[in-house]
Design a protein around this motif. Structure first.
Motif, PDB file in Angstrom:
ATOM      1  N   LYS A 191       0.979  -1.026   0.207  1.00 43.48           N
ATOM      2  CA  LYS A 191       0.022   0.086  -0.162  1.00 43.48           C
ATOM      3  C   LYS A 191       0.948   1.153   0.037  1.00 43.48           C
ATOM      4  CE  LYS A 191      -4.192   1.690   2.129  1.00 43.48           C
ATOM      5  NZ  LYS A 191      -5.028   1.459   3.471  1.00 43.48           N
ATOM      6  N   LEU A 192       1.905   1.334   0.741  1.00 46.54           N
ATOM      7  CA  LEU A 192       2.727   2.466   0.970  1.00 46.54           C
ATOM      8  C   LEU A 192       3.624   2.449  -0.352  1.00 46.54           C
ATOM      9  CD1 LEU A 192       4.148   1.972   4.350  1.00 46.54           C
ATOM     10  CD2 LEU A 192       2.698   3.903   3.788  1.00 46.54           C
ATOM     11  N   ALA A 193       3.956   1.518  -1.057  1.00 45.30           N
ATOM     12  CA  ALA A 193       4.706   1.513  -2.264  1.00 45.30           C
ATOM     13  C   ALA A 193       4.036   1.705  -3.587  1.00 45.30           C
ATOM     14  CB  ALA A 193       5.658   0.091  -2.499  1.00 45.30           C
ATOM     15  N   GLU A 194       2.578   1.496  -3.264  1.00 44.26           N
ATOM     16  CA  GLU A 194       1.542   1.976  -4.458  1.00 44.26           C
ATOM     17  C   GLU A 194       1.711   0.726  -5.389  1.00 44.26           C
ATOM     18  OE1 GLU A 194       2.262   5.585  -5.916  1.00 44.26           O
ATOM     19  OE2 GLU A 194       1.271   6.529  -4.341  1.00 44.26           O
ATOM     20  N   LEU A 195       1.834  -0.425  -4.838  1.00 44.06           N
ATOM     21  CA  LEU A 195       1.701  -1.736  -5.703  1.00 44.06           C
ATOM     22  C   LEU A 195       0.788  -2.579  -5.489  1.00 44.06           C
ATOM     23  CD1 LEU A 195       5.714  -3.096  -5.006  1.00 44.06           C
ATOM     24  CD2 LEU A 195       4.877  -2.083  -6.882  1.00 44.06           C
ATOM     25  N   PRO A 196       0.362  -3.374  -6.499  1.00 45.91           N
ATOM     26  CA  PRO A 196      -0.892  -4.066  -6.529  1.00 45.91           C
ATOM     27  C   PRO A 196      -0.960  -5.029  -5.167  1.00 45.91           C
ATOM     28  CG  PRO A 196      -0.066  -4.417  -8.964  1.00 45.91           C
ATOM     29  CD  PRO A 196       0.935  -3.440  -7.989  1.00 45.91           C
TER      30      PRO A 196
END
Length: 467
Positions: A191-196
């Protein structure tokens, strides 16, 4: 009489008692507040969670901890850990009532009878993976009620309480720590890394399965060793009262009341799973369900009010040492907050990574997370505190965000096996009645093996530009 000189004792036999070890860490953290500068990152609220702002670290006025505050941190630690302390007591009470009905003893005895005594090694492997799956899919402290069952099973097979901890606590810690779908570490990180969410699950799954296979291998290896030579058991002298089978395996069967108690327990677990995944239940709700199961078991067994009261107090007395250790360990977290050195340690460790070769930086990032984990034992709390710093740093070093999160998960998850400040670990070991000093002697070879395959996985991830 043992005349072996103390100087010739092995390293593991010199590991101090758990109370001594934790008090030593308390003193060490107190001294650190005089050595390290106090500091903190700026934090903002993102989706209701406090998140670190990258590059916002700044020193603040030092807050060294005096002798009074050092001891004051101990009761404050108990206050901070009250929920975990009580779930240890609630789990013990529930197990005490289930044991009173003989449901667990008859259930385990019948299981071993059906599978066959000759298949002991297979039973250990299967149960290790079942407990590992509980850690992967359900969580950590949520499984605390399952730990005493492993204790009864291990003793029924001819093992000891340390083997029971390996089957249950070890497997659940590995499964939870390296779970490809760990909502606290991987989920927060993605979520923090904006990954799936939970992307890159194949590599994580292979790593998790391999680590559980190592745990199962060492459990069987230890069982073989103590079967050949019982004097090598690390569980010698531990209290096995109310856990050992009381009659030969062939004589076990399940009564109608036993089935009702077991069904009640299974339904209770089902309610817990529904509440955890759908109603945001956490430790207090779990404790409430445990107590409800305990009361229902007492009613099924036609226990009088006096008998119920005596069972509660006896169960609490058995769980009290472990509950104490949870609060005592949490004092370390309180000291870190009082001294304002947690963010300083995170900042200093992240700064050391700059300029390292790519593969080395990934491994050192994982090692630094292991160090931080001893000071911030909460997986999600550590993710929120360190990943906003580590993600930009990883990108500047040439690491993909997925590699950075994998390094974080390995550092956090694997070190949980030996983390004396992790309340959940101490709580579950207490359910097996295994002191952490004996646990360290058992688990250290497992830890080294899992670290090796984890770092190899990390090297592969860097080489393949894992994303």
């Amino acid at each position: 009489m043992n005349s072996q000189p103390k100087s010739k004792l092995s390293f593991f036999k010199r590991i101090p008692h758990a109370i001594t070890m934790l008090f030593g860490i308390i003193i060490f953290i107190t001294l650190l507040t005089y050595v390290l500068p106090a500091g903190m990152y700026e934090r903002i609220m993102v989706n209701g969670k406090s998140t670190v702002v990258p590059n916002s670290y700044k020193t603040i006025t030092s807050t060294p901890i005096g002798i009074l505050n050092m001891f004051k941190a101990i009761p404050l630690g108990f206050k901070a850990a009250v929920e975990i302390i009580f779930i240890v007591l609630a789990g013990a009470i529930m197990f005490g009532f289930m044991d009173k009905t003989k449901a667990i003893e008859n259930g385990v005895g019948t299981l071993v009878k059906k599978l066959g005594v000759k298949n002991k090694h297979l039973i250990i492997v299967i149960m290790t993976f079942i407990y590992g799956l509980l850690g992967i899919a359900i969580g950590y402290e949520n499984n605390i009620a399952m730990v005493p069952i492993a204790a009864v099973l291990s003793l029924a097979l001819g093992g000891d309480l340390v083997l029971a901890a390996g089957i249950s606590v070890g497997a659940m810690t590995v499964g939870f720590g390296l779970s490809p779908i760990n909502a606290y570490t991987v989920g927060t990180g993605h979520k923090l890394a904006e990954l799936p969410m939970f992307s890159g699950a194949l590599l994580r799954s292979i790593l998790c399965f391999s680590a559980l296979a190592i745990m199962a291998y060492y459990n069987v290896r230890y069982f073989k060793k103590i079967s050949v030579d019982p004097s090598k058991s690390l569980g010698k002298g531990l209290d096995t009262s109310e856990l050992s089978l009381s009659k030969p395996i062939d004589s076990y069967s399940l009564t109608r009341k036993n089935w009702i108690v077991i069904l009640t327990f299974i339904i209770g677990l089902g309610v817990i799973l529904y509440g955890v995944f759908n109603l945001n239940w956490y430790i207090n709700e779990l404790s409430a369900i445990f107590l409800m199961i305990a009361l229902f078991c007492g009613i099924i067994a036609n226990m009088s009010a006096t008998n119920i009261s005596e069972t509660v107090l006896k169960s609490v007395s058995l769980a009290a040492p472990g509950a104490f250790m949870v609060g005592f360990a949490t004092s370390i977290k309180v000291l870190m907050e009082m001294g304002n050195i947690g963010d300083t340690i995170s900042y200093q460790l992240s700064s050391l990574l700059e300029g390292l070769p790519l593969h080395a930086s990934a491994i050192c990032m994982s090692i630094s997370q292991s160090v931080i984990n001893f000071f911030i034992p909460s997986g999600s709390g550590q993710a929120l505190a360190t990943l906003p710093v580590m993600l930009p740093l990883g990108e500047s070093l040439g690491l993909t965000r997925q590699v950075t999160i994998l390094a974080f998960q390995i550092g956090d998850g694997v070190s949980n096996l030996i983390n004396p400040t992790l309340g959940g670990l101490i709580a579950m070991l207490s359910m097996c009645r295994v002191p952490i000093d004996r646990w360290l002697r058992f688990i250290f070879p497992v830890l080294v093996s899992i670290v090796v395959i984890s770092f190899l996985t990390l090297i592969i991830a860097v080489a393949t530009n894992y994303s």
